[in-house]
Structure formats: structure tokens, C-alpha cells
Write an enzyme that holds these catalytic residues in place. Structure first.
Site, PDB file in Angstrom:
ATOM      1  N   HIS A   1     -48.464  89.157 -13.019  1.00  0.00           N
ATOM      2  CA  HIS A   1     -49.800  89.791 -12.301  1.00  0.00           C
ATOM      3  C   HIS A   1     -49.865  90.946 -11.332  1.00  0.00           C
ATOM      4  O   HIS A   1     -48.961  90.904 -10.562  1.00  0.00           O
ATOM      5  CB  HIS A   1     -50.378  88.617 -11.771  1.00  0.00           C
TER       6      HIS A   1
ATOM      7  N   TYR B   1     -59.128  83.991  -5.440  1.00  0.00           N
ATOM      8  CA  TYR B   1     -59.146  83.161  -4.281  1.00  0.00           C
ATOM      9  C   TYR B   1     -60.867  83.514  -3.672  1.00  0.00           C
ATOM     10  O   TYR B   1     -61.388  84.500  -3.577  1.00  0.00           O
ATOM     11  CB  TYR B   1     -58.247  83.807  -3.207  1.00  0.00           C
TER      12      TYR B   1
ATOM     13  N   PRO C   1     -50.678  76.272   1.268  1.00  0.00           N
ATOM     14  CA  PRO C   1     -50.279  76.904  -0.164  1.00  0.00           C
ATOM     15  C   PRO C   1     -51.139  78.124  -0.356  1.00  0.00           C
ATOM     16  O   PRO C   1     -51.085  78.780  -1.267  1.00  0.00           O
ATOM     17  CB  PRO C   1     -50.556  76.013  -1.040  1.00  0.00           C
TER      18      PRO C   1
ATOM     19  N   LYS D   1     -46.588  80.762  -0.532  1.00  0.00           N
ATOM     20  CA  LYS D   1     -45.334  81.082   0.060  1.00  0.00           C
ATOM     21  C   LYS D   1     -44.333  80.030   0.063  1.00  0.00           C
ATOM     22  O   LYS D   1     -43.181  80.204   0.353  1.00  0.00           O
ATOM     23  CB  LYS D   1     -45.473  81.687   1.451  1.00  0.00           C
TER      24      LYS D   1
ATOM     25  N   TYR E   1     -47.869  89.595   0.010  1.00  0.00           N
ATOM     26  CA  TYR E   1     -48.238  88.574  -1.291  1.00  0.00           C
ATOM     27  C   TYR E   1     -47.121  88.790  -2.176  1.00  0.00           C
ATOM     28  O   TYR E   1     -46.663  87.524  -2.726  1.00  0.00           O
ATOM     29  CB  TYR E   1     -49.424  88.861  -1.798  1.00  0.00           C
TER      30      TYR E   1
HETATM   31  P1  FAS Z   1     -39.028  69.843  -2.316  1.00  0.00           P
HETATM   32  O1  FAS Z   1     -39.939  68.815  -1.643  1.00  0.00           O
HETATM   33  O2  FAS Z   1     -39.801  70.543  -3.724  1.00  0.00           O
HETATM   34  O3  FAS Z   1     -37.782  68.890  -2.958  1.00  0.00           O
HETATM   35  C1  FAS Z   1     -37.020  68.121  -1.975  1.00  0.00           C
HETATM   36  C2  FAS Z   1     -36.374  67.544  -2.915  1.00  0.00           C
HETATM   37  O4  FAS Z   1     -35.378  66.358  -1.925  1.00  0.00           O
HETATM   38  C3  FAS Z   1     -37.256  66.265  -3.719  1.00  0.00           C
HETATM   39  O5  FAS Z   1     -37.001  66.460  -5.198  1.00  0.00           O
HETATM   40  C4  FAS Z   1     -37.115  64.835  -3.074  1.00  0.00           C
HETATM   41  O6  FAS Z   1     -37.197  63.873  -3.963  1.00  0.00           O
HETATM   42  C5  FAS Z   1     -35.551  65.146  -2.553  1.00  0.00           C
HETATM   43  N1  FAS Z   1     -35.414  64.039  -1.522  1.00  0.00           N
HETATM   44  C6  FAS Z   1     -36.335  63.894  -0.529  1.00  0.00           C
HETATM   45  N2  FAS Z   1     -35.815  63.001   0.424  1.00  0.00           N
HETATM   46  C7  FAS Z   1     -34.691  62.649   0.169  1.00  0.00           C
HETATM   47  C8  FAS Z   1     -33.439  61.773   0.221  1.00  0.00           C
HETATM   48  N3  FAS Z   1     -33.307  61.155   1.388  1.00  0.00           N
HETATM   49  N4  FAS Z   1     -32.204  61.727  -0.487  1.00  0.00           N
HETATM   50  C9  FAS Z   1     -32.062  62.599  -1.699  1.00  0.00           C
HETATM   51  N5  FAS Z   1     -33.073  63.494  -2.073  1.00  0.00           N
HETATM   52  C10 FAS Z   1     -34.194  63.496  -1.336  1.00  0.00           C
HETATM   53  N6  FAS Z   1     -45.900  76.165  -2.712  1.00  0.00           N
HETATM   54  C11 FAS Z   1     -46.485  76.965  -3.142  1.00  0.00           C
HETATM   55  O7  FAS Z   1     -46.064  78.189  -3.044  1.00  0.00           O
HETATM   56  N7  FAS Z   1     -47.684  77.179  -4.027  1.00  0.00           N
HETATM   57  C12 FAS Z   1     -48.380  75.649  -4.073  1.00  0.00           C
HETATM   58  O8  FAS Z   1     -49.445  75.963  -4.696  1.00  0.00           O
HETATM   59  C13 FAS Z   1     -47.859  74.643  -3.521  1.00  0.00           C
HETATM   60  N8  FAS Z   1     -48.350  73.543  -3.750  1.00  0.00           N
HETATM   61  C14 FAS Z   1     -47.667  72.582  -3.139  1.00  0.00           C
HETATM   62  C15 FAS Z   1     -48.219  71.133  -3.442  1.00  0.00           C
HETATM   63  C16 FAS Z   1     -47.748  69.897  -2.920  1.00  0.00           C
HETATM   64  C17 FAS Z   1     -48.590  68.381  -2.961  1.00  0.00           C
HETATM   65  C18 FAS Z   1     -46.767  69.998  -2.005  1.00  0.00           C
HETATM   66  C19 FAS Z   1     -46.113  68.855  -1.423  1.00  0.00           C
HETATM   67  C20 FAS Z   1     -46.042  71.186  -1.859  1.00  0.00           C
HETATM   68  C21 FAS Z   1     -46.676  72.293  -2.411  1.00  0.00           C
HETATM   69  N9  FAS Z   1     -46.133  73.777  -2.403  1.00  0.00           N
HETATM   70  C22 FAS Z   1     -46.376  75.088  -2.894  1.00  0.00           C
HETATM   71  C23 FAS Z   1     -44.867  73.849  -1.611  1.00  0.00           C
HETATM   72  C24 FAS Z   1     -43.589  73.369  -2.620  1.00  0.00           C
HETATM   73  O9  FAS Z   1     -43.854  74.190  -3.675  1.00  0.00           O
HETATM   74  C25 FAS Z   1     -42.427  73.622  -1.903  1.00  0.00           C
HETATM   75  O10 FAS Z   1     -42.125  74.854  -0.987  1.00  0.00           O
HETATM   76  C26 FAS Z   1     -41.238  73.616  -2.607  1.00  0.00           C
HETATM   77  O11 FAS Z   1     -41.353  72.334  -3.484  1.00  0.00           O
HETATM   78  C27 FAS Z   1     -40.133  73.583  -1.708  1.00  0.00           C
HETATM   79  O12 FAS Z   1     -38.999  73.128  -2.589  1.00  0.00           O
HETATM   80  P2  FAS Z   1     -37.878  72.451  -1.822  1.00  0.00           P
HETATM   81  O13 FAS Z   1     -37.468  72.921  -0.650  1.00  0.00           O
HETATM   82  O14 FAS Z   1     -36.675  72.205  -3.047  1.00  0.00           O
HETATM   83  O15 FAS Z   1     -38.577  71.085  -1.533  1.00  0.00           O
HETATM   84  C1  PHB Z   2     -50.939  77.667  -8.253  1.00  0.00           C
HETATM   85  O1  PHB Z   2     -51.075  78.065  -9.170  1.00  0.00           O
HETATM   86  O2  PHB Z   2     -50.673  76.295  -8.126  1.00  0.00           O
HETATM   87  C2  PHB Z   2     -51.081  78.266  -7.013  1.00  0.00           C
HETATM   88  C3  PHB Z   2     -51.301  79.765  -6.860  1.00  0.00           C
HETATM   89  C4  PHB Z   2     -51.557  80.571  -5.995  1.00  0.00           C
HETATM   90  C5  PHB Z   2     -51.602  79.645  -4.596  1.00  0.00           C
HETATM   91  C6  PHB Z   2     -51.602  78.503  -4.456  1.00  0.00           C
HETATM   92  C7  PHB Z   2     -51.351  77.732  -5.652  1.00  0.00           C
HETATM   93  O3  PHB Z   2     -51.762  80.336  -3.438  1.00  0.00           O
END
Ligand code: FAS
Ligand code: PHB
Length: 389
Positions: free
Chosen positions: A72, A200, A292, A296, A384
Site C-alpha cells: 500500500h 480511517y 491499534p 503500531k 505510519y
Molecule cells: P502477543 O500477546 O501476541 O504474544 C504473547 C504470547 O505469549 C501469546 O501467544 C501468549 O499466549 C503467550 N503467553 C502469555 N502468558 C504466557 C505464559 N505465562 N507462559 C507462556 N506463554 C505465555 N496491533 C496492530 O498493529 N494492529 C492491530 O489491529 C492490533 N489489534 C489487536 C487486537 C487485540 C485483541 C490485541 C490483544 C492486540 C492487537 N494488536 C494490534 C497488537 C498485537 O498485534 C500485538 O502488538 C502483538 O501481538 C505483539 O506481539 P507479542 O509481543 O508477541 O505479544
Molecule cells: C487491521 O487490518 O487489522 C488493522 C489495520 C490498521 C490498523 C489497525 C488494524 O491501524
């Protein structure tokens, strides 16, 4: 058991670090609480900064992303029925890659398998020990047995709710937090995206985002009350509300369909300082969270992994611990800049319950300034597509 780096958490942070360490001949073991299917069932981020794209290639897992991801060159911002575009390519010479976090995680799991990497799922009671010594270890329950993993370093990649951050004594740890008075209701649907780029939207009814995963899989979000639950929203209610929040010409084009995933994510800004305690190094959501809005979260986890991987590589290859000593300071410098961007973009695009008439005029003026001023657009575009590592 013994390894060089014990990694707690098998999400994108832990897996990317493990795969990069492998590429440098450094051993690691990943301890994940959940099953692989559960980790892969989570629908999260969708936009990769150029830095993460480069890291995926460095880790040897970039091929499918290049084949199936969408480049994009810009994004659309809508203010009511008015729409304008931020041209990343013209303003920064760079682009972003639209490729779901689920696919990033899948590619990394497959690469660890192919390399004979050790990822242990369904670990319970994971606990690091002796972090203030040169011989830390991690204990965990697996298959009904208590296991001990001796290591040189522990990477806390266990997300916001994981245990690693808690290993930093409260007297040594400072946590900064801002919660937002709304959530995002997200829907995944097997329908074609409403536009070629993300939209957005700031509307008088609240924020909306039109995103995608591929030509026949779309991701949509609307700002919702924190008291809402996904069950409060039928698919029809969701589509009707989304149409009210995006420009009419997009609403008229929108192809709706049954939701195959529907969830609500709260919005939070959070940073833990420091990100290191003895032989423990925090990465990703274990240390910081962003709303989100600016896409980032995953991307800031990636920059942490970049810094920690290179610090560990220099330690093992050159016996140089400068990167490790500076890890927290280096990672936090970039983290705070992405926290600022995510907070600013969230403030710009959402309607806040306590917004005064003046606040609303300021928001509208900020949007008009962004629409009309190239310097403002360049500043937004630089953040971005991703600030330099
Ligand atoms: P994660 O949380 O992905 O991974 C951590 C891992 O550790 C998990 O698999 C968990 O099961 C494991 N863990 C936890 N406790 C543990 C324990 N006690 N023992 C062993 N393992 C354990 N970011 C964006 O950029 N755009 C988005 O749209 C977006 N939407 C999101 C929506 C939701 C609901 C959430 C929660 C986050 C969102 N994020 C988004 C942010 C997300 O993408 C995170 O930044 C990303 O998953 C970060 O990755 P990790 O640091 O690996 O953490
Ligand atoms: C998504 O595609 O899930 C998405 C994209 C951009 C954002 C947040 C989520 O800023």
C-alpha cells in the site's frame, strides 16, 4: 534442558526472535502457554512497516508475504463525507505491507519447524529464576511434569498479561498507562475490500476503519462503548453502523456478508520502564501497548526484536555486551515515539464522550490542517510507514 536464550511467549515477538537467533547460530527454546491452533486463531494486526518486512526477509520468512501481501502506497482519511489521501510513496519514498499477523505467525511457526526449532506449547506456570545471576533458568509445567530450562538469557515475549514484566521488582519498575473511553468492535468477513487502500474514518457517530487481508477477506472496525459485548451487535447492526460512519460513496460500494470473527479490543497506551532486569529482556506487548489506530503494536514488537537480536548476536559473536547494556534505552526511545503517534492518531480520529465544543473544533482544525499541509502529511506518513530502527 539447556539453551542459550529462553523465550517466554510464542507470539510474533518470541517466534521472530527465535528465528533470527537461529539464523545467527544462536540456540533458543520458546515456551508458549497456549496451543499452536489457539495462537493462530487470534485475529490481530494487519499492517507491516517496512522495518518488519525487512526483518521477515532477514529471518528467511518473507516469500509468502511478498506473494500474498498487499503493498500500500498510501491510506485514505475520511472526515464525515469528505475524504483525502496520505501518499506514503510520494512523501517518504516508502510503503507498508498489508499482511495479517496471523500469517506472520504462521510463517514463523513453519520456519521454526523446518529448522528443527524447539517451541513447547501448553506450558503452564512458566517462571524465570536467578535473573540477577549469570546462570538464570526457567521452570515450567508440561505434560504433568515440572521442567527446568537453564539458559544464559531470558526474553520476555509473553504479551501484556504475561508474567515476565512482573519479575522486575515494583520498586525498580515504572509503568505509564492511559486507557481510552471506548473500544474497537472488529469484524472479519469473506467479502471483497471496500477500497484498494485502508479508510480511517472520523464521523459524528464515531471512528471506523476499513481494512483487509486479501481480495476476498476484509477486516472492519467501529469504535464502540466499553460496556458493549460482541453479542450486542448482530452482523446487520454492525454493517448498518459502519455504513453510517464512512463516506457515502464507500458505503454504497460496501459488500457485506456474515462475520467469521467478531471481537472487541479495549484501547490502551502502556509502557514499562526499564525493559531489562538482569538477564531478562522484555519484548513487544510484554513491555508496551498502543491503541491499534496507528497499526503500531506488532511493528513496535518488531523493532524491539531487532534491537535485542542484534545485541545478543554481538554478545555471542563478539563478546560485546554494549547492545545488551543499551537495549532498554534504545528500544524505549523508539517506543515512546510510536506511543506518541498512536495517541495522536487516536485523538484525531475518535469521538470522545467528554469532548467539548472547543475540543471538537480543534479536532476538525487538525484534520483540515492535515488535509491541506504537506509538511503535516509527511510527518504522519513518516510515522505510519515506520520510523528508522
Ligand atoms: P502477543 O500477546 O501476541 O504474544 C504473547 C504470547 O505469549 C501469546 O501467544 C501468549 O499466549 C503467550 N503467553 C502469555 N502468558 C504466557 C505464559 N505465562 N507462559 C507462556 N506463554 C505465555 N496491533 C496492530 O498493529 N494492529 C492491530 O489491529 C492490533 N489489534 C489487536 C487486537 C487485540 C485483541 C490485541 C490483544 C492486540 C492487537 N494488536 C494490534 C497488537 C498485537 O498485534 C500485538 O502488538 C502483538 O501481538 C505483539 O506481539 P507479542 O509481543 O508477541 O505479544
Ligand atoms: C487491521 O487490518 O487489522 C488493522 C489495520 C490498521 C490498523 C489497525 C488494524 O491501524
Amino acid at each position: 534442558m539447556r539453551t542459550q536464550v529462553a523465550i517466554i511467549g510464542g507470539g510474533p515477538s518470541g517466534l521472530l526472535l527465535s528465528q533470527l537467533l537461529h539464523s545467527a547460530g544462536i540456540e533458543s527454546v520458546v515456551l508458549e502457554r497456549r496451543s499452536r491452533d489457539y495462537v493462530l486463531s487470534r485475529i490481530r494486526a494487519g499492517v507491516l512497516e517496512t522495518g518488519l518486512v525487512d526483518l521477515m526477509h532477514e529471518a528467511g520468512v518473507g516469500d509468502r508475504m511478498e506473494r500474498e501481501g498487499f503493498v500500500h502506497d498510501g491510506t485514505l482519511l475520511a472526515n464525515g463525507n469528505e475524504q483525502f489521501r496520505i501518499d506514503f510513496k510520494a512523501l517518504t519514498g516508502r510503503h507498508v505491507m498489508v499482511y495479517g499477523q496471523t500469517e506472520v505467525t504462521r510463517d514463523l511457526y513453519e520456519a521454526r519447524d523446518a529448522a528443527g526449532g524447539t517451541v513447547i506449547h501448553e506450558c503452564r506456570g512458566v517462571k524465570p529464576h536467578d535473573l540477577d545471576t549469570a546462570a538464570p533458568f526457567v521452570t515450567f509445567l508440561h505434560d504433568g511434569k515440572v521442567n527446568r530450562l537453564d539458559c544464559d538469557f531470558v526474553a520476555g515475549c509473553d504479551g501484556y498479561h504475561g508474567p515476565s514484566r512482573q519479575e522486575i521488582p515494583t520498586a525498580e519498575r515504572t509503568e505509564y498507562e492511559k486507557t481510552y473511553p471506548f473500544g474497537w468492535l472488529g469484524v472479519l468477513s469473506e467479502t471483497p475490500p471496500v477500497a484498494d487502500e485502508l479508510i480511517y474514518a472520523n464521523s459524528e457517530r464515531g471512528f471506523a476503519l476499513c481494512s483487509m487481508r486479501n481480495d476476498s477477506l476484509s477486516r472492519y472496525y467501529i469504535q464502540c462503548d466499553l460496556s458493549d459485548s460482541p453479542d450486542d451487535w448482530t452482523d446487520e447492526m454492525f454493517w448498518d453502523e459502519l455504513k453510517r460512519r464512512i463516506p457515502e460513496e464507500a458505503a454504497d460500494r460496501l459488500v457485506t456478508g456474515p462475520s467469521i470473527e467478531k471481537s472487541i479490543a479495549p484501547l490502551r497506551s502502556f509502557v514499562c520502564e526499564p525493559m531489562r532486569w538482569g538477564r531478562l529482556f522484555l519484548c513487544g506487548d510484554a513491555a508496551h501497548i498502543v491503541p491499534p489506530t496507528g497499526a503500531k503494536g506488532l511493528n513496535t514488537a518488531a523493532s524491539d526484536v531487532h534491537y535485542l537480536f542484534n545485541a545478543l548476536r554481538h554478545f555471542y559473536h563478539d563478546r560485546d555486551d554494549e547492545g545488551l547494556e543499551k537495549y532498554s534505552e534504545t528500544a524505549l526511545a523508539r517506543i515512546w515515539k510510536t506511543e506518541r503517534f498512536s495517541w495522536w492518531f487516536s485523538s484525531l480520529m475518535h469521538r470522545y464522550p467528554d469532548q467539548s465544543g472547543f475540543d471538537l473544533r480543534m479536532q476538525q482544525a487538525e484534520l483540515a490542517f492535515l488535509r491541506d499541509n504537506e509538511a503535516a502529511q509527511k510527518a504522519m506518513a513518516e510515522s505510519y510507514v515506520g520510523l528508522p530502527y
